[in-house]
Design a protein around this motif. Structure first.
Motif, PDB file in Angstrom:
ATOM      1  N   CYS A   1      -0.373  45.957  31.786  1.00 41.24           N
ATOM      2  CA  CYS A   1       0.173  46.854  30.757  1.00 41.24           C
ATOM      3  C   CYS A   1       1.640  46.555  30.445  1.00 41.24           C
ATOM      4  O   CYS A   1       2.046  46.605  29.297  1.00 41.24           O
ATOM      5  CB  CYS A   1       0.048  48.309  31.188  1.00 41.24           C
TER       6      CYS A   1
ATOM      7  N   GLU B   1      -4.688  39.917  27.670  1.00 43.61           N
ATOM      8  CA  GLU B   1      -5.305  39.187  26.555  1.00 43.61           C
ATOM      9  C   GLU B   1      -5.273  37.676  26.779  1.00 43.61           C
ATOM     10  O   GLU B   1      -6.218  36.959  26.429  1.00 43.61           O
ATOM     11  CB  GLU B   1      -4.549  39.534  25.272  1.00 43.61           C
TER      12      GLU B   1
ATOM     13  N   VAL C   1       2.459  48.065  22.167  1.00 47.34           N
ATOM     14  CA  VAL C   1       1.105  48.541  21.904  1.00 47.34           C
ATOM     15  C   VAL C   1       0.906  49.799  22.738  1.00 47.34           C
ATOM     16  O   VAL C   1       1.071  49.778  23.958  1.00 47.34           O
ATOM     17  CB  VAL C   1       0.038  47.480  22.244  1.00 47.34           C
TER      18      VAL C   1
ATOM     19  N   TRP D   1      -1.046  53.423  24.109  1.00 48.56           N
ATOM     20  CA  TRP D   1      -2.317  53.914  24.650  1.00 48.56           C
ATOM     21  C   TRP D   1      -2.476  55.338  24.150  1.00 48.56           C
ATOM     22  O   TRP D   1      -1.672  56.212  24.482  1.00 48.56           O
ATOM     23  CB  TRP D   1      -2.301  53.859  26.172  1.00 48.56           C
TER      24      TRP D   1
ATOM     25  N   THR E   1       0.306  59.446  22.671  1.00 45.63           N
ATOM     26  CA  THR E   1       0.400  57.982  22.753  1.00 45.63           C
ATOM     27  C   THR E   1       1.531  57.612  23.697  1.00 45.63           C
ATOM     28  O   THR E   1       2.673  58.026  23.500  1.00 45.63           O
ATOM     29  CB  THR E   1       0.659  57.359  21.364  1.00 45.63           C
TER      30      THR E   1
ATOM     31  N   VAL F   1      -2.297  50.727  18.602  1.00 45.91           N
ATOM     32  CA  VAL F   1      -2.646  51.498  19.794  1.00 45.91           C
ATOM     33  C   VAL F   1      -4.053  51.153  20.258  1.00 45.91           C
ATOM     34  O   VAL F   1      -4.901  50.756  19.465  1.00 45.91           O
ATOM     35  CB  VAL F   1      -2.542  53.030  19.560  1.00 45.91           C
ATOM     36  N   TRP F   2      -4.254  51.318  21.552  1.00 45.54           N
ATOM     37  CA  TRP F   2      -5.583  51.308  22.142  1.00 45.54           C
ATOM     38  C   TRP F   2      -6.033  52.765  22.178  1.00 45.54           C
ATOM     39  O   TRP F   2      -5.292  53.621  22.641  1.00 45.54           O
ATOM     40  CB  TRP F   2      -5.558  50.763  23.573  1.00 45.54           C
ATOM     41  N   HIS F   3      -7.237  53.054  21.701  1.00 47.49           N
ATOM     42  CA  HIS F   3      -7.740  54.434  21.699  1.00 47.49           C
ATOM     43  C   HIS F   3      -8.688  54.639  22.871  1.00 47.49           C
ATOM     44  O   HIS F   3      -9.580  53.849  23.115  1.00 47.49           O
ATOM     45  CB  HIS F   3      -8.487  54.744  20.402  1.00 47.49           C
ATOM     46  N   PHE F   4      -8.457  55.748  23.600  1.00 54.73           N
ATOM     47  CA  PHE F   4      -9.371  56.142  24.682  1.00 54.73           C
ATOM     48  C   PHE F   4     -10.400  57.087  24.113  1.00 54.73           C
ATOM     49  O   PHE F   4     -10.140  57.892  23.270  1.00 54.73           O
ATOM     50  CB  PHE F   4      -8.598  56.868  25.792  1.00 54.73           C
TER      51      PHE F   4
END
Length: 125
Positions: A16, A23, A39, A41, A47, A122-125
């Motif tokens: 992270c 990646e 980026v 989360w 976020t 963003v990464w979406h949970f």
């Protein structure tokens, strides 16, 4: 330093806190490690962004780091409970390793509360 470097790698800190580390399968130059990521989360908590550990630890003494690591309760996805489980020796090894890299990079974006609009990917949970 070797122990701290090893712990940073196996504990997933880079996953992270180093941009594109996961990646790229860990193929990020060590000089770029732990400088945070823009980026975010995103989930029910809002976020969050992985902080720049090199800048964060540059301003702390070893004793201050131990207090923070032992008492931290962070928003997801930070596994703060893993810090609580580490020995003082492991936490200090991480501290000294990160400090050996020197300050670099810039601060991560600020936390965005639930319902707020993140201005970054963003990464979406």
């Amino acid at each position: 330093m070797a122990r701290g470097r090893y712990l940073v790698q196996i504990a997933g800190c880079n996953d992270c806190h180093t941009s594109r580390y996961a990646e790229l399968g860990g193929k990020v130059p060590e000089q770029d490690w732990l400088t945070g990521d823009a980026v975010g989360w995103n989930g029910p908590w809002g976020t969050t962004y992985p902080i720049n550990l090199r800048l964060f630890l540059a301003d702390l003494t070893a004793e201050q780091w131990l207090v923070i690591a032992r008492s931290a309760v962070a928003r997801p996805p930070m596994p703060w409970f893993n810090l609580h489980a580490m020995s003082d020796a492991d936490l200090l090894a991480i501290y000294h390793y990160v400090r050996s890299l020197g300050p670099a990079g810039k601060l991560a974006p600020e936390y965005v509360p639930p319902g707020g609009n993140a201005q970054t990917p963003v990464w979406h949970f």
